[in-house]
Design a protein around this motif. Structure first.
Motif, PDB file in Angstrom:
ATOM      1  N   ILE A  26       0.778  -1.178  -0.050  1.00 20.45           N
ATOM      2  CA  ILE A  26      -0.033   0.124   0.055  1.00 20.45           C
ATOM      3  C   ILE A  26       0.777   1.216   0.089  1.00 20.45           C
ATOM      4  CG2 ILE A  26      -1.600   1.341   1.364  1.00 20.45           C
ATOM      5  CD1 ILE A  26      -2.847  -1.134   2.366  1.00 20.45           C
ATOM      6  N   PHE A  27       1.815   1.220   0.899  1.00 21.65           N
ATOM      7  CA  PHE A  27       2.484   2.553   0.945  1.00 21.65           C
ATOM      8  C   PHE A  27       3.552   2.596  -0.202  1.00 21.65           C
ATOM      9  CE2 PHE A  27       1.310   2.495   5.215  1.00 21.65           C
ATOM     10  CZ  PHE A  27       1.565   3.624   5.723  1.00 21.65           C
ATOM     11  N   SER A  28       3.949   1.616  -0.728  1.00 20.44           N
ATOM     12  CA  SER A  28       5.055   1.709  -2.162  1.00 20.44           C
ATOM     13  C   SER A  28       4.120   2.290  -3.057  1.00 20.44           C
ATOM     14  CB  SER A  28       5.543   0.299  -2.298  1.00 20.44           C
ATOM     15  OG  SER A  28       6.417  -0.295  -1.144  1.00 20.44           O
ATOM     16  N   GLY A  29       2.929   1.448  -3.383  1.00 21.47           N
ATOM     17  CA  GLY A  29       2.302   1.889  -4.455  1.00 21.47           C
ATOM     18  C   GLY A  29       1.638   3.424  -4.393  1.00 21.47           C
ATOM     19  N   ALA A  30       1.487   4.020  -3.147  1.00 23.11           N
ATOM     20  CA  ALA A  30       1.155   5.457  -3.276  1.00 23.11           C
ATOM     21  C   ALA A  30       2.260   6.291  -3.599  1.00 23.11           C
ATOM     22  CB  ALA A  30       0.577   5.775  -1.747  1.00 23.11           C
ATOM     23  N   GLN A  31       3.673   5.800  -2.899  1.00 21.11           N
ATOM     24  CA  GLN A  31       4.763   6.608  -3.421  1.00 21.11           C
ATOM     25  C   GLN A  31       5.024   6.523  -4.766  1.00 21.11           C
ATOM     26  OE1 GLN A  31       7.594   4.270  -1.064  1.00 21.11           O
ATOM     27  NE2 GLN A  31       7.347   6.132   0.786  1.00 21.11           N
ATOM     28  N   LEU A  32       4.783   5.185  -5.446  1.00 17.25           N
ATOM     29  CA  LEU A  32       5.203   5.377  -6.925  1.00 17.25           C
ATOM     30  C   LEU A  32       4.134   6.119  -7.656  1.00 17.25           C
ATOM     31  CD1 LEU A  32       6.040   1.602  -7.206  1.00 17.25           C
ATOM     32  CD2 LEU A  32       7.440   3.559  -7.397  1.00 17.25           C
ATOM     33  N   LEU A  33       2.837   6.234  -7.162  1.00 13.79           N
ATOM     34  CA  LEU A  33       1.897   6.898  -7.874  1.00 13.79           C
ATOM     35  C   LEU A  33       2.131   8.308  -7.875  1.00 13.79           C
ATOM     36  CD1 LEU A  33      -0.904   7.068  -9.426  1.00 13.79           C
ATOM     37  CD2 LEU A  33      -2.057   7.154  -7.251  1.00 13.79           C
ATOM     38  N   ALA A  34       2.399   8.983  -6.608  1.00 17.18           N
ATOM     39  CA  ALA A  34       2.850  10.166  -6.567  1.00 17.18           C
ATOM     40  C   ALA A  34       4.108  10.680  -7.332  1.00 17.18           C
ATOM     41  CB  ALA A  34       2.968  10.437  -4.915  1.00 17.18           C
ATOM     42  N   LEU A  35       5.021  10.000  -7.494  1.00 11.71           N
ATOM     43  CA  LEU A  35       6.252   9.882  -8.056  1.00 11.71           C
ATOM     44  C   LEU A  35       5.922   9.980  -9.573  1.00 11.71           C
ATOM     45  CD1 LEU A  35       8.763   7.738  -6.455  1.00 11.71           C
ATOM     46  CD2 LEU A  35       8.973  10.236  -6.376  1.00 11.71           C
ATOM     47  N   GLY A  36       4.887   9.263  -9.985  1.00  8.40           N
ATOM     48  CA  GLY A  36       4.534   9.216 -11.431  1.00  8.40           C
ATOM     49  C   GLY A  36       3.905  10.650 -11.932  1.00  8.40           C
ATOM     50  N   ILE A  37       3.109  11.012 -10.950  1.00  6.40           N
ATOM     51  CA  ILE A  37       2.354  12.228 -11.320  1.00  6.40           C
ATOM     52  C   ILE A  37       3.428  13.301 -11.450  1.00  6.40           C
ATOM     53  CG2 ILE A  37       0.955  14.173 -10.367  1.00  6.40           C
ATOM     54  CD1 ILE A  37      -0.822  11.739  -9.220  1.00  6.40           C
ATOM     55  N   PHE A  38       4.050  13.522 -10.421  1.00  2.86           N
ATOM     56  CA  PHE A  38       5.362  14.516 -10.488  1.00  2.86           C
ATOM     57  C   PHE A  38       6.144  14.329 -11.765  1.00  2.86           C
ATOM     58  CE2 PHE A  38       5.438  14.144  -5.648  1.00  2.86           C
ATOM     59  CZ  PHE A  38       4.274  14.915  -5.442  1.00  2.86           C
ATOM     60  N   GLY A  39       6.418  13.067 -12.073  1.00  2.00           N
ATOM     61  CA  GLY A  39       7.385  12.903 -13.150  1.00  2.00           C
ATOM     62  C   GLY A  39       6.610  13.459 -14.708  1.00  2.00           C
ATOM     63  N   GLU A  40       5.116  13.388 -14.755  1.00  2.00           N
ATOM     64  CA  GLU A  40       4.689  13.815 -15.718  1.00  2.00           C
ATOM     65  C   GLU A  40       4.618  15.389 -15.796  1.00  2.00           C
ATOM     66  OE1 GLU A  40       2.704  12.571 -18.306  1.00  2.00           O
ATOM     67  OE2 GLU A  40       3.394  10.693 -17.798  1.00  2.00           O
TER      68      GLU A  40
END
Length: 323
Positions: free
Chosen positions: A278-292
């Motif tokens: 759960i925590f890793s998925g939330a972090q990766l999602l946030a990183l993906g948004i920042f990456g966009e």
């Protein structure tokens, strides 16, 4: 001008992006020629060839040589419908711009309705169909696009958006310096106008071929709008981060409560693994948004143009064209 079409506007620029529409252009131009003379004293039709793979540019050149009110612009490659429209709008010379498709789904005779509504004091008027005429998948994709537009335009304006529209040419001054390769014309129009309206118009069936806007392209366009013209994804990342933090605090309270009240630890690898996922998925999602968003900044720094013009048709000296 005939009374029922009189809107008070004396000059019109019709901008049409063209992509693989060689077979429909002659019919479209004939219908426009029969209509525009009744709507305005001066008019022009700007056909922007967006990297067509058929003989569209040759047909545009032929039509421009026959009709002095037609201007053709040939882009270096396919940049996308909105980029081609931006090119044509910047070339427009008259007080009102009409946007329509090249597939004969937008009847030229309906322009009068849009102009009459525009004359009531609006900045932009959209022509919306009486009912959906697309496939289920296409309608679903269109709804996704409008949901994305809501984040940049607001729900009321987004509900009116359609590819068939008219607006006052002076609105383009608000985005005259816009250079990004990511273009959403409807968003750019909100930079210069605040009064939007919509009227019901007739949409005809596509005369040939099929729509170039696939479900994938519409979803990609929606994502580009959300990350290019809105901070909603960043706010979503913040909310997810806050939610996961609250969840983590509750889990910690649960673990400590079990330890101090019952004197036992929370057992099991499964529990720990779920928490990590759960925590890793939330972090990766946030990183993906920042990456966009970082990608948008990267492309902006590259100063990649929205379009590049390859050639234009020769100018006429007739009354319809002012250059």
């Amino acid at each position: 001008m005939i009374p029922e079409a009189d809107s008070g506007f004396t000059s019109l620029s019709v901008v049409i992006p063209v992509y693989n529409s060689q077979v429909t252009l002659t019919n479209l131009v004939d219908r426009l020629g029969a209509t525009l003379g009744q709507l305005a004293d001066r008019y022009e039709v700007i056909l922007v060839n967006d990297g067509s793979r058929d003989g569209s540019w040759n047909e545009i050149s032929r039509l421009a040589s026959v009709h002095d009110w037609i201007r053709g612009i040939n882009l270096m490659r396919n940049y996308g419908q909105h980029n081609a429209l931006l090119c044509g709008i910047r070339a427009a010379k008259h007080e009102v711009v009409v946007i329509m498709d090249d597939d004969l789904q937008h009847p030229p005779g309906e322009i009068a309705k849009l102009l009459r509504k525009l004359a009531e004091g609006y900045d932009v008027v959209y022509g919306v169909p009486h009912e959906d005429q697309q496939s289920v998948m296409r309608n679903a994709a269109a709804k996704i696009t409008k949901m994305a537009l809501e984040s940049a335009l607001g729900a009321e304006t987004a509900s009116k958006v359609s590819p068939y529209k008219v607006f006052r040419t002076k609105l383009r001054d608000a985005f005259a310096g816009y250079q990004s390769s990511f273009v959403s014309l409807d968003v750019l129009l909100t930079w210069g106008g605040s009064r939007f309206a919509a009227v019901n118009v007739r949409y005809d069936p596509r005369s040939s071929g099929k729509s170039q806007y696939t479900l994938q392209k519409l979803i990609t366009h929606a994502l580009n709008m959300m990350t290019g013209f809105s901070i909603i994804p960043l706010q979503l990342a913040s909310l997810i981060g806050f939610g996961v933090t609250v969840f983590g605090i509750l889990v910690l309270a649960f673990v400590l409560g079990r330890y101090f009240i019952h004197g036992v630890d929370v057992p099991g690898f499964t529990f720990l693994a779920c928490i990590i996922v759960i925590f890793s998925g939330a972090q990766l999602l946030a990183l993906g948004i920042f990456g966009e968003y970082l990608a948008r900044i990267h492309f902006s720094m590259m100063e990649r143009p929205a379009y590049v013009v390859s050639s234009i048709t020769p100018e006429h000296t007739a009354e319809h064209n002012l250059i």
